[in-house]
Design a protein around this motif. Sequence first.
Motif, mmCIF file in Angstrom:
data_model
loop_
_atom_site.group_PDB
_atom_site.id
_atom_site.type_symbol
_atom_site.label_atom_id
_atom_site.label_comp_id
_atom_site.label_asym_id
_atom_site.label_seq_id
_atom_site.Cartn_x
_atom_site.Cartn_y
_atom_site.Cartn_z
ATOM 1 N N LYS A 193 52.514 -15.794 -81.207
ATOM 2 C CA LYS A 193 53.789 -15.709 -80.497
ATOM 3 C C LYS A 193 54.856 -16.403 -81.328
ATOM 4 O O LYS A 193 54.537 -17.118 -82.295
ATOM 5 C CB LYS A 193 53.681 -16.358 -79.117
ATOM 6 N N PRO A 194 56.137 -16.217 -80.985
ATOM 7 C CA PRO A 194 57.205 -16.837 -81.768
ATOM 8 C C PRO A 194 57.071 -18.358 -81.848
ATOM 9 O O PRO A 194 56.711 -19.015 -80.873
ATOM 10 C CB PRO A 194 58.481 -16.424 -81.015
ATOM 11 N N VAL A 195 57.346 -18.900 -83.030
ATOM 12 C CA VAL A 195 57.322 -20.341 -83.278
ATOM 13 C C VAL A 195 58.742 -20.770 -83.650
ATOM 14 O O VAL A 195 59.309 -20.281 -84.623
ATOM 15 C CB VAL A 195 56.348 -20.692 -84.422
ATOM 16 N N ASP A 196 59.304 -21.671 -82.852
ATOM 17 C CA ASP A 196 60.680 -22.094 -83.096
ATOM 18 C C ASP A 196 60.813 -22.973 -84.324
ATOM 19 O O ASP A 196 61.830 -22.918 -85.029
ATOM 20 C CB ASP A 196 61.225 -22.839 -81.866
ATOM 21 N N PHE A 197 59.787 -23.782 -84.581
ATOM 22 C CA PHE A 197 59.881 -24.703 -85.715
ATOM 23 C C PHE A 197 58.496 -24.996 -86.272
ATOM 24 O O PHE A 197 57.577 -25.331 -85.529
ATOM 25 C CB PHE A 197 60.549 -26.009 -85.281
ATOM 26 N N LEU A 198 58.385 -24.862 -87.599
ATOM 27 C CA LEU A 198 57.139 -25.151 -88.314
ATOM 28 C C LEU A 198 57.406 -26.283 -89.296
ATOM 29 O O LEU A 198 58.298 -26.188 -90.135
ATOM 30 C CB LEU A 198 56.663 -23.907 -89.066
ATOM 31 N N LYS A 199 56.637 -27.363 -89.182
ATOM 32 C CA LYS A 199 56.751 -28.484 -90.103
ATOM 33 C C LYS A 199 55.494 -28.526 -90.960
ATOM 34 O O LYS A 199 54.372 -28.489 -90.447
ATOM 35 C CB LYS A 199 56.907 -29.798 -89.334
ATOM 36 N N ILE A 200 55.691 -28.572 -92.288
ATOM 37 C CA ILE A 200 54.557 -28.584 -93.217
ATOM 38 C C ILE A 200 54.688 -29.779 -94.153
ATOM 39 O O ILE A 200 55.644 -29.876 -94.928
ATOM 40 C CB ILE A 200 54.478 -27.285 -94.046
ATOM 41 N N ASP A 201 53.725 -30.689 -94.074
ATOM 42 C CA ASP A 201 53.641 -31.814 -94.998
ATOM 43 C C ASP A 201 52.167 -32.019 -95.300
ATOM 44 O O ASP A 201 51.476 -32.790 -94.628
ATOM 45 C CB ASP A 201 54.268 -33.070 -94.387
ATOM 46 N N VAL A 202 51.668 -31.285 -96.292
ATOM 47 C CA VAL A 202 50.224 -31.209 -96.528
ATOM 48 C C VAL A 202 49.832 -31.541 -97.966
ATOM 49 O O VAL A 202 48.751 -31.145 -98.420
ATOM 50 C CB VAL A 202 49.688 -29.815 -96.136
ATOM 51 N N GLU A 203 50.683 -32.243 -98.676
ATOM 52 C CA GLU A 203 50.350 -32.795 -99.989
ATOM 53 C C GLU A 203 49.757 -31.775 -100.958
ATOM 54 O O GLU A 203 48.659 -31.950 -101.481
ATOM 55 C CB GLU A 203 49.391 -33.981 -99.828
ATOM 56 N N GLY A 204 50.493 -30.708 -101.208
ATOM 57 C CA GLY A 204 50.087 -29.772 -102.248
ATOM 58 C C GLY A 204 49.522 -28.454 -101.784
ATOM 59 O O GLY A 204 49.314 -27.551 -102.607
ATOM 60 N N ALA A 205 49.276 -28.289 -100.480
ATOM 61 C CA ALA A 205 48.704 -27.032 -99.973
ATOM 62 C C ALA A 205 49.774 -26.157 -99.326
ATOM 63 O O ALA A 205 49.454 -25.238 -98.569
ATOM 64 C CB ALA A 205 47.588 -27.323 -98.966
ATOM 65 N N GLU A 206 51.036 -26.416 -99.630
ATOM 66 C CA GLU A 206 52.128 -25.671 -98.998
ATOM 67 C C GLU A 206 52.051 -24.171 -99.285
ATOM 68 O O GLU A 206 52.191 -23.343 -98.380
ATOM 69 C CB GLU A 206 53.492 -26.209 -99.477
ATOM 70 N N LEU A 207 51.848 -23.823 -100.552
ATOM 71 C CA LEU A 207 51.792 -22.410 -100.910
ATOM 72 C C LEU A 207 50.598 -21.725 -100.262
ATOM 73 O O LEU A 207 50.693 -20.576 -99.807
ATOM 74 C CB LEU A 207 51.729 -22.249 -102.432
ATOM 75 N N THR A 208 49.471 -22.413 -100.191
ATOM 76 C CA THR A 208 48.280 -21.846 -99.550
ATOM 77 C C THR A 208 48.567 -21.445 -98.114
ATOM 78 O O THR A 208 48.184 -20.351 -97.665
ATOM 79 C CB THR A 208 47.127 -22.876 -99.575
ATOM 80 N N ILE A 209 49.272 -22.299 -97.388
ATOM 81 C CA ILE A 209 49.601 -22.013 -95.993
ATOM 82 C C ILE A 209 50.560 -20.836 -95.900
ATOM 83 O O ILE A 209 50.385 -19.930 -95.073
ATOM 84 C CB ILE A 209 50.202 -23.261 -95.321
ATOM 85 N N LEU A 210 51.582 -20.829 -96.758
ATOM 86 C CA LEU A 210 52.566 -19.748 -96.699
ATOM 87 C C LEU A 210 51.941 -18.412 -97.065
ATOM 88 O O LEU A 210 52.241 -17.380 -96.452
ATOM 89 C CB LEU A 210 53.748 -20.069 -97.627
ATOM 90 N N GLN A 211 51.047 -18.417 -98.056
ATOM 91 C CA GLN A 211 50.362 -17.177 -98.438
ATOM 92 C C GLN A 211 49.489 -16.651 -97.304
ATOM 93 O O GLN A 211 49.434 -15.442 -97.060
ATOM 94 C CB GLN A 211 49.507 -17.421 -99.688
ATOM 95 N N ASP A 212 48.819 -17.562 -96.611
ATOM 96 C CA ASP A 212 47.995 -17.175 -95.456
ATOM 97 C C ASP A 212 48.857 -16.504 -94.387
ATOM 98 O O ASP A 212 48.511 -15.435 -93.863
ATOM 99 C CB ASP A 212 47.297 -18.412 -94.892
ATOM 100 N N LEU A 213 50.003 -17.116 -94.069
ATOM 101 C CA LEU A 213 50.888 -16.555 -93.046
ATOM 102 C C LEU A 213 51.461 -15.205 -93.476
ATOM 103 O O LEU A 213 51.560 -14.276 -92.667
ATOM 104 C CB LEU A 213 52.029 -17.529 -92.742
ATOM 105 N N ALA A 214 51.823 -15.090 -94.761
ATOM 106 C CA ALA A 214 52.388 -13.833 -95.254
ATOM 107 C C ALA A 214 51.334 -12.723 -95.262
ATOM 108 O O ALA A 214 51.598 -11.590 -94.832
ATOM 109 C CB ALA A 214 52.951 -14.037 -96.656
ATOM 110 N N GLN A 215 50.137 -13.052 -95.721
ATOM 111 C CA GLN A 215 49.066 -12.063 -95.816
ATOM 112 C C GLN A 215 48.692 -11.503 -94.455
ATOM 113 O O GLN A 215 48.396 -10.311 -94.325
ATOM 114 C CB GLN A 215 47.838 -12.692 -96.473
ATOM 115 N N HIS A 216 48.712 -12.349 -93.432
ATOM 116 C CA HIS A 216 48.318 -11.913 -92.093
ATOM 117 C C HIS A 216 49.517 -11.600 -91.199
ATOM 118 O O HIS A 216 49.386 -11.551 -89.977
ATOM 119 C CB HIS A 216 47.429 -12.990 -91.448
ATOM 120 N N LYS A 217 50.678 -11.418 -91.836
ATOM 121 C CA LYS A 217 51.903 -10.982 -91.148
ATOM 122 C C LYS A 217 52.287 -11.916 -89.993
ATOM 123 O O LYS A 217 52.691 -11.471 -88.917
ATOM 124 C CB LYS A 217 51.739 -9.535 -90.649
ATOM 125 N N LYS A 218 52.142 -13.210 -90.239
ATOM 126 C CA LYS A 218 52.503 -14.187 -89.211
ATOM 127 C C LYS A 218 53.825 -14.899 -89.512
ATOM 128 O O LYS A 218 54.358 -15.598 -88.650
ATOM 129 C CB LYS A 218 51.384 -15.223 -89.058
#
Length: 281
Positions: A193-218
């Motif tokens: 469902k819609p997410v108003d705000f996403l905070k990411i502070d994961v010490e180097g895994a930022e791209l991994t998370i974004l790629q996961d969201l992009a790949q699964h159309k989230k």
Amino acid sequence: MVIRFFHEECNLLALLVRNYQGLRRLRMLGAFFKIEFGYCLFLLGIRCTSAQLLGLSVHFFSYERYRSLFREIFVRKEYAFSGATKPVIIDCGGNIGMSVLFFKEQNPDAEILVFEPDPATFALLSRTITENKLAVQAEQAALTSTSKPVELLIPNHEKGSLGMTTMPAMILSHTPATKITVPGVMLSTFIDKPVDFLKIDVEGAELTILQDLAQHKKLEFIKAMVVEFHYNPGAPENSLSEFIHILESHKFSFVAESLHIMPPYENYKGKGFHMLIYAYR
């Protein structure tokens, strides 16, 4: 050094006054000076591992780190956003829960999902949530590209370290680190469902998370985000250019800053640094 200290204090106070109004400003000023008094006691060797912040309980390993998080999150308001009165917030890298307390202070009815991989730190986060009777879903897991256990590195064997990472390249070769295995999950599996705000502070895994969201159309569900991006020339798996490309290809605009970079910039050749990226639609 003393002059620099007072200069920084004055700048922070001016920022606090600018960022808050009315009674909320008075409450924040009270919290600021209370924490500074506690820091004086800390410097005198008096230790504590819990405190009251704006009427809420918070637990921590280090008072110095608690003070630092208060300044970043509450004074600088690095995770502030506007919009929905009952926002849906996902907090990736919740640590001891200071960001959760900030979100609840700003939006008491916010729906929050928070992730923290380190078991010891997660215990403090859970305690803070429980004692304050906050409606928050907390998951003890690292965010990865697969839903499998992953190795978490804790630099300098330091409990609650803000530098804990699942990316070995983020740890300097001469820095000792504790290795533990923690659950790994994919953020995409938690978003439907819609997410108003996403905070990411994961010490180097930022791209991994974004790629996961992009790949699964989230990514289409995300309205805005703040990411602490950790740039490291020796860690191409966390490519800044690829990160920006994904944002722009999904129609995000963004602003970025780094408080730790000062001229002459030549001094940073071959060195890593981190920046805050605020992306929005």
